[in-house]
Design a protein around this motif. Structure first.
Motif, PDB file in Angstrom:
ATOM      1  N   ALA A 123     -50.479  38.530  50.084  1.00  0.00           N
ATOM      2  CA  ALA A 123     -50.486  37.291  50.849  1.00  0.00           C
ATOM      3  C   ALA A 123     -51.814  36.582  50.650  1.00  0.00           C
ATOM      4  O   ALA A 123     -52.841  37.222  50.384  1.00  0.00           O
ATOM      5  N   THR A 124     -51.814  35.262  50.763  1.00  0.00           N
ATOM      6  CA  THR A 124     -53.050  34.499  50.639  1.00  0.00           C
ATOM      7  C   THR A 124     -53.347  33.772  51.942  1.00  0.00           C
ATOM      8  O   THR A 124     -52.446  33.227  52.583  1.00  0.00           O
ATOM      9  N   VAL A 125     -54.621  33.773  52.333  1.00  0.00           N
ATOM     10  CA  VAL A 125     -55.097  33.041  53.505  1.00  0.00           C
ATOM     11  C   VAL A 125     -56.291  32.206  53.060  1.00  0.00           C
ATOM     12  O   VAL A 125     -57.282  32.750  52.560  1.00  0.00           O
ATOM     13  N   GLY A 126     -56.189  30.894  53.221  1.00  0.00           N
ATOM     14  CA  GLY A 126     -57.268  30.017  52.797  1.00  0.00           C
ATOM     15  C   GLY A 126     -57.788  29.167  53.928  1.00  0.00           C
ATOM     16  O   GLY A 126     -57.030  28.757  54.816  1.00  0.00           O
ATOM     17  N   PHE A 127     -59.098  28.885  53.886  1.00  0.00           N
ATOM     18  CA  PHE A 127     -59.766  28.099  54.915  1.00  0.00           C
ATOM     19  C   PHE A 127     -60.319  26.809  54.320  1.00  0.00           C
ATOM     20  O   PHE A 127     -61.032  26.837  53.310  1.00  0.00           O
ATOM     21  N   SER A 128     -59.985  25.670  54.935  1.00  0.00           N
ATOM     22  CA  SER A 128     -60.519  24.369  54.519  1.00  0.00           C
ATOM     23  C   SER A 128     -60.219  24.103  53.046  1.00  0.00           C
ATOM     24  O   SER A 128     -59.053  24.036  52.670  1.00  0.00           O
ATOM     25  N   MET A 129     -61.238  23.982  52.191  1.00  0.00           N
ATOM     26  CA  MET A 129     -60.972  23.831  50.759  1.00  0.00           C
ATOM     27  C   MET A 129     -60.077  24.961  50.269  1.00  0.00           C
ATOM     28  O   MET A 129     -59.131  24.737  49.496  1.00  0.00           O
ATOM     29  N   GLY A 130     -60.344  26.187  50.714  1.00  0.00           N
ATOM     30  CA  GLY A 130     -59.503  27.324  50.332  1.00  0.00           C
ATOM     31  C   GLY A 130     -58.084  27.173  50.825  1.00  0.00           C
ATOM     32  O   GLY A 130     -57.138  27.661  50.199  1.00  0.00           O
ATOM     33  N   GLY A 131     -57.902  26.467  51.960  1.00  0.00           N
ATOM     34  CA  GLY A 131     -56.556  26.187  52.455  1.00  0.00           C
ATOM     35  C   GLY A 131     -55.785  25.287  51.518  1.00  0.00           C
ATOM     36  O   GLY A 131     -54.602  25.501  51.248  1.00  0.00           O
ATOM     37  N   SER A 132     -56.457  24.263  50.995  1.00  0.00           N
ATOM     38  CA  SER A 132     -55.791  23.397  50.014  1.00  0.00           C
ATOM     39  C   SER A 132     -55.469  24.161  48.747  1.00  0.00           C
ATOM     40  O   SER A 132     -54.431  23.932  48.114  1.00  0.00           O
ATOM     41  N   VAL A 133     -56.337  25.096  48.384  1.00  0.00           N
ATOM     42  CA  VAL A 133     -56.134  25.874  47.162  1.00  0.00           C
ATOM     43  C   VAL A 133     -54.945  26.819  47.301  1.00  0.00           C
ATOM     44  O   VAL A 133     -54.119  26.939  46.385  1.00  0.00           O
ATOM     45  N   VAL A 134     -54.806  27.494  48.460  1.00  0.00           N
ATOM     46  CA  VAL A 134     -53.672  28.425  48.599  1.00  0.00           C
ATOM     47  C   VAL A 134     -52.350  27.672  48.582  1.00  0.00           C
ATOM     48  O   VAL A 134     -51.336  28.195  48.088  1.00  0.00           O
ATOM     49  N   LEU A 135     -52.332  26.446  49.088  1.00  0.00           N
ATOM     50  CA  LEU A 135     -51.101  25.651  49.059  1.00  0.00           C
ATOM     51  C   LEU A 135     -50.725  25.292  47.631  1.00  0.00           C
ATOM     52  O   LEU A 135     -49.577  25.470  47.202  1.00  0.00           O
ATOM     53  N   ARG A 136     -51.666  24.788  46.871  1.00  0.00           N
ATOM     54  CA  ARG A 136     -51.373  24.399  45.494  1.00  0.00           C
ATOM     55  C   ARG A 136     -51.074  25.616  44.628  1.00  0.00           C
ATOM     56  O   ARG A 136     -50.194  25.585  43.764  1.00  0.00           O
ATOM     57  N   HIS A 137     -51.782  26.713  44.855  1.00  0.00           N
ATOM     58  CA  HIS A 137     -51.535  27.948  44.112  1.00  0.00           C
ATOM     59  C   HIS A 137     -50.110  28.439  44.342  1.00  0.00           C
ATOM     60  O   HIS A 137     -49.398  28.803  43.393  1.00  0.00           O
ATOM     61  N   ALA A 138     -49.654  28.442  45.609  1.00  0.00           N
ATOM     62  CA  ALA A 138     -48.303  28.919  45.921  1.00  0.00           C
ATOM     63  C   ALA A 138     -47.240  28.037  45.289  1.00  0.00           C
ATOM     64  O   ALA A 138     -46.177  28.515  44.885  1.00  0.00           O
ATOM     65  N   ALA A 139     -47.505  26.740  45.194  1.00  0.00           N
ATOM     66  CA  ALA A 139     -46.557  25.816  44.565  1.00  0.00           C
ATOM     67  C   ALA A 139     -46.487  26.022  43.059  1.00  0.00           C
ATOM     68  O   ALA A 139     -45.425  25.823  42.452  1.00  0.00           O
ATOM     69  N   LEU A 140     -47.588  26.438  42.457  1.00  0.00           N
ATOM     70  CA  LEU A 140     -47.668  26.558  40.997  1.00  0.00           C
ATOM     71  C   LEU A 140     -47.266  27.935  40.482  1.00  0.00           C
ATOM     72  O   LEU A 140     -46.896  28.069  39.311  1.00  0.00           O
ATOM     73  N   HIS A 141     -47.363  28.962  41.329  1.00  0.00           N
ATOM     74  CA  HIS A 141     -47.085  30.345  40.899  1.00  0.00           C
ATOM     75  C   HIS A 141     -45.903  30.881  41.702  1.00  0.00           C
ATOM     76  O   HIS A 141     -46.080  31.574  42.707  1.00  0.00           O
TER      77      HIS A 141
END
Length: 273
Positions: A123-141
């Motif tokens: 599972a991925t948990v991202g904060f702030s900039m990391g939050g935007s990254v986990v969203l885009r990562h999940a969409a791409l992978h």
């Protein structure tokens, strides 16, 4: 700058998972070296470990050794193995920050490493900039055969859209990122090395990534006193696709504002089948 949930946490014997804390240097698909730390979970008074890992993606100017990141890792470590890492341009990682664009490659390397360590569920948990990254990562992978895919996603204090300047902290952040003097402040004052080029092309906004994440479970968490992004950001994200939304009373921004009780609730949410 360029551009059916798998079940609860359950304790199993996973011999391939390393038995103690481990530091490593990962290499991203574009050749950047990323520092990472793995802390395995062990049930009290037993030798069992969990088959689930939580990969933590910190906010802008964070790093694997920042106190708030280590506190989050300890809280999540009571329920799962934990992988933390420093995004490019942060901590001891190489490269320069692209403020959420190519950081998706850093997260992909960390998720793939968690699977190489023997975890069946990541599972991925991202904060702030990391939050935007986990969203885009999940969409791409999303391919089941992709070793960098995620099985559940939590975005905390994430923006919904790019270039937001509606609050004073975000106007200051844009100055740090876009101005030569600001990047010097970033390097020497905030210990963050920032790329001097604009995004080209502009990466997919987080709100456009959300509809692509399903059927992977998604939780959006945001404080109602966030000084960076007001609550229209999380509401926009939650409305964009299947997602659970928590608006936290009195909470500020990102990992620094996420207390142990909230972190425990996030871990509990990740454990619900």
């Amino acid at each position: 700058m360029s551009s059916e949930k798998e079940g609860a946490f359950h304790i199993v014997d996973v011999p391939s998972i390393t038995p103690g804390p481990l530091r490593a240097t990962l290499r991203t698909s574009d050749g950047v070296r990323v520092e990472a730390v793995h802390a395995p979970y062990k049930a009290p008074h037993t030798d069992s470990v969990t088959d689930t890992a939580i990969v933590v993606a910190h906010g802008f100017t964070g790093s694997v050794d920042r106190p708030a990141v280590r506190r989050a890792a300890r809280a999540f470590g009571r329920r799962a193995g934990v992988v933390t890492f420093s995004f490019r341009g942060h901590g001891r990682s190489g490269g320069r920050s692209t403020v959420g664009d190519r950081e998706v490659l850093d997260l992909a390397a960390a998720v793939a490493w968690a699977r190489e360590l023997g975890y069946a569920r990541v599972a991925t948990v991202g904060f702030s900039m990391g939050g935007s990254v986990v969203l885009r990562h999940a969409a791409l992978h999303k391919d089941p055969a992709d070793g960098a895919r995620t099985d559940a996603v939590v975005a905390v204090s994430a923006p919904a859209r790019w270039y937001y300047r509606g609050t004073a902290p975000m106007r200051r952040l844009h100055w740090v990122v876009t101005r030569p003097a600001g990047r010097l402040v970033g390097r020497y004052g905030l210990r963050t090395r920032i790329h001097d080029r604009d995004w080209d092309p502009v990466p997919m906004p987080p709100v456009e990534a959300v509809p692509l994440i399903a059927p992977t479970p998604l939780l959006i968490v945001h404080g109602d006193r966030d000084p960076y992004f007001p609550v229209d950001h999380p509401r926009m994200l939650a409305a964009a696709g299947p997602a659970e939304l928590w608006i936290e009373p009195g909470m500020g921004h990102a990992e620094n504002a996420a207390d142990d009780a909230l972190l425990a609730r996030i871990a509990d949410w990740l454990s619900v089948p």
